[in-house]
Write a protein that holds these residues in place. Sequence first.
Motif, short mmCIF file in Angstrom:
data_model
loop_
_atom_site.label_atom_id
_atom_site.label_comp_id
_atom_site.label_asym_id
_atom_site.label_seq_id
_atom_site.Cartn_x
_atom_site.Cartn_y
_atom_site.Cartn_z
N MET A 155 55.93 34.16 20.24
CA MET A 155 55.57 32.86 19.67
C MET A 155 55.03 31.89 20.72
SD MET A 155 58.55 32.12 16.84
CE MET A 155 57.70 30.70 16.13
N SER A 156 55.49 32.03 21.95
CA SER A 156 55.08 31.10 23.00
C SER A 156 53.58 31.20 23.29
CB SER A 156 55.86 31.35 24.29
OG SER A 156 55.41 32.52 24.95
N ILE A 157 52.98 32.33 22.94
CA ILE A 157 51.56 32.52 23.23
C ILE A 157 50.73 31.40 22.58
CG2 ILE A 157 49.59 34.08 22.93
CD1 ILE A 157 51.83 34.97 25.00
N THR A 158 51.17 30.91 21.43
CA THR A 158 50.42 29.87 20.73
C THR A 158 50.32 28.58 21.55
OG1 THR A 158 50.87 30.74 18.54
CG2 THR A 158 50.38 28.40 18.67
N CYS A 159 51.45 28.03 21.95
CA CYS A 159 51.37 26.76 22.68
C CYS A 159 50.79 26.96 24.07
CB CYS A 159 52.73 26.05 22.71
SG CYS A 159 54.10 27.10 23.22
N LEU A 160 51.04 28.10 24.69
CA LEU A 160 50.44 28.36 26.01
C LEU A 160 48.93 28.47 25.91
CD1 LEU A 160 53.07 30.97 27.24
CD2 LEU A 160 52.82 28.62 28.07
N SER A 161 48.44 29.08 24.83
CA SER A 161 46.99 29.21 24.69
C SER A 161 46.35 27.84 24.44
CB SER A 161 46.63 30.20 23.57
OG SER A 161 46.64 29.56 22.32
N GLU A 162 47.06 26.95 23.74
CA GLU A 162 46.54 25.59 23.57
C GLU A 162 46.39 24.91 24.93
OE1 GLU A 162 49.73 24.74 20.39
OE2 GLU A 162 48.17 23.25 19.99
N GLN A 163 47.41 25.10 25.78
CA GLN A 163 47.35 24.49 27.12
C GLN A 163 46.17 25.04 27.90
OE1 GLN A 163 51.17 25.41 28.84
NE2 GLN A 163 52.31 24.18 27.36
N SER A 164 46.02 26.35 27.90
CA SER A 164 44.97 26.97 28.69
C SER A 164 43.59 26.57 28.18
CB SER A 164 45.13 28.49 28.66
OG SER A 164 44.06 29.12 29.34
N ALA A 165 43.40 26.61 26.85
CA ALA A 165 42.10 26.25 26.28
C ALA A 165 41.75 24.81 26.62
CB ALA A 165 42.10 26.47 24.77
N ALA A 166 42.78 23.94 26.57
CA ALA A 166 42.54 22.52 26.87
C ALA A 166 42.12 22.32 28.32
CB ALA A 166 43.79 21.70 26.55
N MET A 167 42.53 23.24 29.17
CA MET A 167 42.17 23.15 30.59
C MET A 167 41.01 24.09 30.93
SD MET A 167 45.86 22.63 32.48
CE MET A 167 46.56 24.19 31.94
N GLY A 168 40.20 24.42 29.94
CA GLY A 168 39.00 25.20 30.20
C GLY A 168 39.24 26.66 30.54
N GLY A 169 40.37 27.21 30.08
CA GLY A 169 40.65 28.61 30.33
C GLY A 169 41.54 28.84 31.54
N MET A 170 42.07 27.78 32.08
CA MET A 170 42.96 27.89 33.25
C MET A 170 44.10 28.87 32.95
SD MET A 170 43.25 26.34 36.25
CE MET A 170 42.86 24.60 36.26
N PRO A 171 44.40 29.76 33.89
CA PRO A 171 45.55 30.65 33.64
C PRO A 171 46.84 29.85 33.61
CG PRO A 171 44.52 31.15 35.79
CD PRO A 171 43.70 30.07 35.15
N VAL A 172 47.69 30.13 32.64
CA VAL A 172 49.01 29.49 32.58
C VAL A 172 50.06 30.59 32.60
CG1 VAL A 172 48.21 27.42 31.37
CG2 VAL A 172 49.02 29.38 30.05
N PRO A 173 51.20 30.33 33.24
CA PRO A 173 52.25 31.35 33.29
C PRO A 173 52.96 31.47 31.95
CG PRO A 173 52.96 29.34 34.40
CD PRO A 173 51.54 29.11 33.99
N VAL A 174 53.33 32.68 31.58
CA VAL A 174 54.18 32.89 30.41
C VAL A 174 55.61 32.96 30.93
CG1 VAL A 174 54.66 34.35 28.41
CG2 VAL A 174 52.33 34.27 29.36
#
Lengths: 420, 420
Positions: free
Chosen positions: A364-383
């Motif tokens: 489930m965390s993939i959803t909010c993490l992907s929002e963060q990454s997309a908002a930062m232009g595809g920046m990698p975010v840690p899971v």
Amino acid sequence: MKTANFGVIGISGRGSGMMRELMAVPGVNVVAVCDKYQDRAENGVKIVKEVQGTDAAMYLDYKELLKRDDISAILCCTTWITHCRIAIDSMRAGKHVAIEVGGAASVDECWQMVHTSEKTGKFCMLLENCCYDRNEMAIYNMNSLGMFGEITHLEGGYRHDLREEICLGRENRHGRLVNFMRRNGELYPTHELGPLSKLININRGNRFLTLCSMASKSRGLNVWMKKNKGEDYDIADFPFNEGDVVTTMIKCANGETILLTHDCSTPRPYSRNYNVQGTKGIYNETDDERAGKIYFDDFEREDWKPFKEFRDKYEHPLWKLYSEEGIHAGGHGGMDYLVLSAFAEAAINDVKPPIDVYDTAAWMSITCLSEQSAAMGGMPVPVPDFTNGMWIEREPYRRGKFCLDEVCRDCFENIDGEEK
Amino acid sequence: MKTANFGVIGISGRGSGMMRELMAVPGVNVVAVCDKYQDRAENGVKIVKEVQGTDAAMYLDYKELLKRDDISAILCCTTWITHCRIAIDSMRAGKHVAIEVGGAASVDECWQMVHTSEKTGKFCMLLENCCYDRNEMAIYNMNSLGMFGEITHLEGGYRHDLREEICLGRENRHGRLVNFMRRNGELYPTHELGPLSKLININRGNRFLTLCSMASKSRGLNVWMKKNKGEDYDIADFPFNEGDVVTTMIKCANGETILLTHDCSTPRPYSRNYNVQGTKGIYNETDDERAGKIYFDDFEREDWKPFKEFRDKYEHPLWKLYSEEGIHAGGHGGMDYLVLSAFAEAAINDVKPPIDVYDTAAWMSITCLSEQSAAMGGMPVPVPDFTNGMWIEREPYRRGKFCLDEVCRDCFENIDGEEK
């Protein structure tokens, strides 16, 4: 036969269908239903009466239902954004809980689910029905026989033209509309990510490390509304945040990559876009009605073969068993019944389920993490590692026939799956 | 008829095939051939004698060939990593140049190509044959008729099982082996990115903004060598840097996303994995021998139709014309001949080609940029604007029948493509 009392929260179309399936599982006794809409709650009582012949208690506030001490487990089929908090409240009230699929709104609520489950000893199971679908389970079986070699890359998608359902969200009371208005990310990752995670032992010797997400522009919903509801429809020009196609790449600890595609506002036939690549072979879901195709290195010609013949040969023991017993023909071709059976069996016997709180939180965390990454232009975010390091040595689940981590041949009788 | 003298650098298997195709174009006169390997250079002379009946001059050092003042244009089919520097040297020597496909080693050499072309007035054309393939061109045509609506998302891949060719690189003198040993990124982006770029007007009103790349672990080549060359083969355990599957997401100025997949060391049937999604329809290349399938919003059933019938109906005018004239049945079903014709026509007439130095630089730069991003865990990296702002107002190419930017109906006679 052991039995247990269940409460059901969220009696939408989907919720009432799931409740019917749940009541079909031996040992299940639904004693209470809840929905914030009176008509839906009343419908829940009616269905229980019809199926079980009993009078279920009716609630409009789920917190009242949770106060009952005669309920062992909760089935929660509410709207996406309320799943985590209801799961947390259920466990705090001493009940096991299973929630319908969807993504998390924040990493914090994922941690809360984990902490609450660890503290209370109650489980939280995501009802990822696709983990129990027939093709996916045959693929587990073939993978456990080593047929793909070492898996290196996986793909999956939720590619489902839901423009009508999304756009008419104020009429059908589905939460998609408001999510598409406000959010931009991989809103619905688990149908593909659940089965893919089980293939490569996520949280049991492997884990998600990082992800990057990128969203296309949003155009499909506006075009659909203008065409079908008229140029003057009040939200025809609403500037939706959710891109028409959102792509997410996940890197795993053991070096695999997973590609996810969220694609719900484009005209297209349905596909879960499954792709499993290993050093010895490849499985690819074609887009026509869940058919698949397969290729192994030892084929004579470099060409796909239909998956059907392989599925027949390498049918998963659970599907074989159910076919022999005459499977309850429930929703989505049987997988809904299987995932609810897995939940009910764990709840009735008070044991751990095959999809546990660590799986639920990670997927489930993939959803909010992907929002963060997309908002930062595809920046990698840690899971986050929701197991806090336990993944390194956690063993496969291996607890009966609903196991997804390995094909536990010992758990099944009369299995004659050919070894390769 | 106008004619021009050409020199050919790089007479490998591919180079000699391309040279034969080039000599089939009216007006082309090959007067010099070059290869650093004596046997290949001699073979070049032999082929020219056989096809043209003339004696081409032979060179082992391309810089000597470039000193000649009777040559208008260079065809360069050397190994990947030398394309840019030979292109730059050719333009500096006052010659137009066309280079075989591949990716750039650095952003700097892309800029050098651009600056040299601008300074000398000589063009540099990437020979992206897939831009002229039959399906891709029919898709341009359908897109120019507005059939897909507004394009939001594109996908393409180079999914080609090249394990044997890569692993035997020391025997076949192909550069792939050393590139797979040392590099990790989208090594071969242009077969899909060329046609996709032309669909959404890259460098002419649109451009690539950023990209993110992620690579899976590398396993396929080692497994192949152990199986086919034995456990004791000297490089059987070589730790290859190139991941088996490398995924790249590109964001464009007008909001489109492009997904690229590089996938050459896994057992699998060939696919360029083409996917074009718009607000009105979707095209999807299935994996079986370049067949495709298509779906439009106005279909009665939510199901794919084979692309073939649409391709027949919306055949691109260039393909129609060549079919009528009796197309030279060259390499890769005709597209090699078409891309070489486009190059030769521009060189002979001393005019700009349909794939120019800005396209060449932008498409090739994806390789080194993806290496940077993958090395930084998928970090987004900016794609340079090689037009230095000219993209904002650059018009479509519109110069004769080899145009890729728009379907220039005026350039063709007897075109009866149905409008929709």
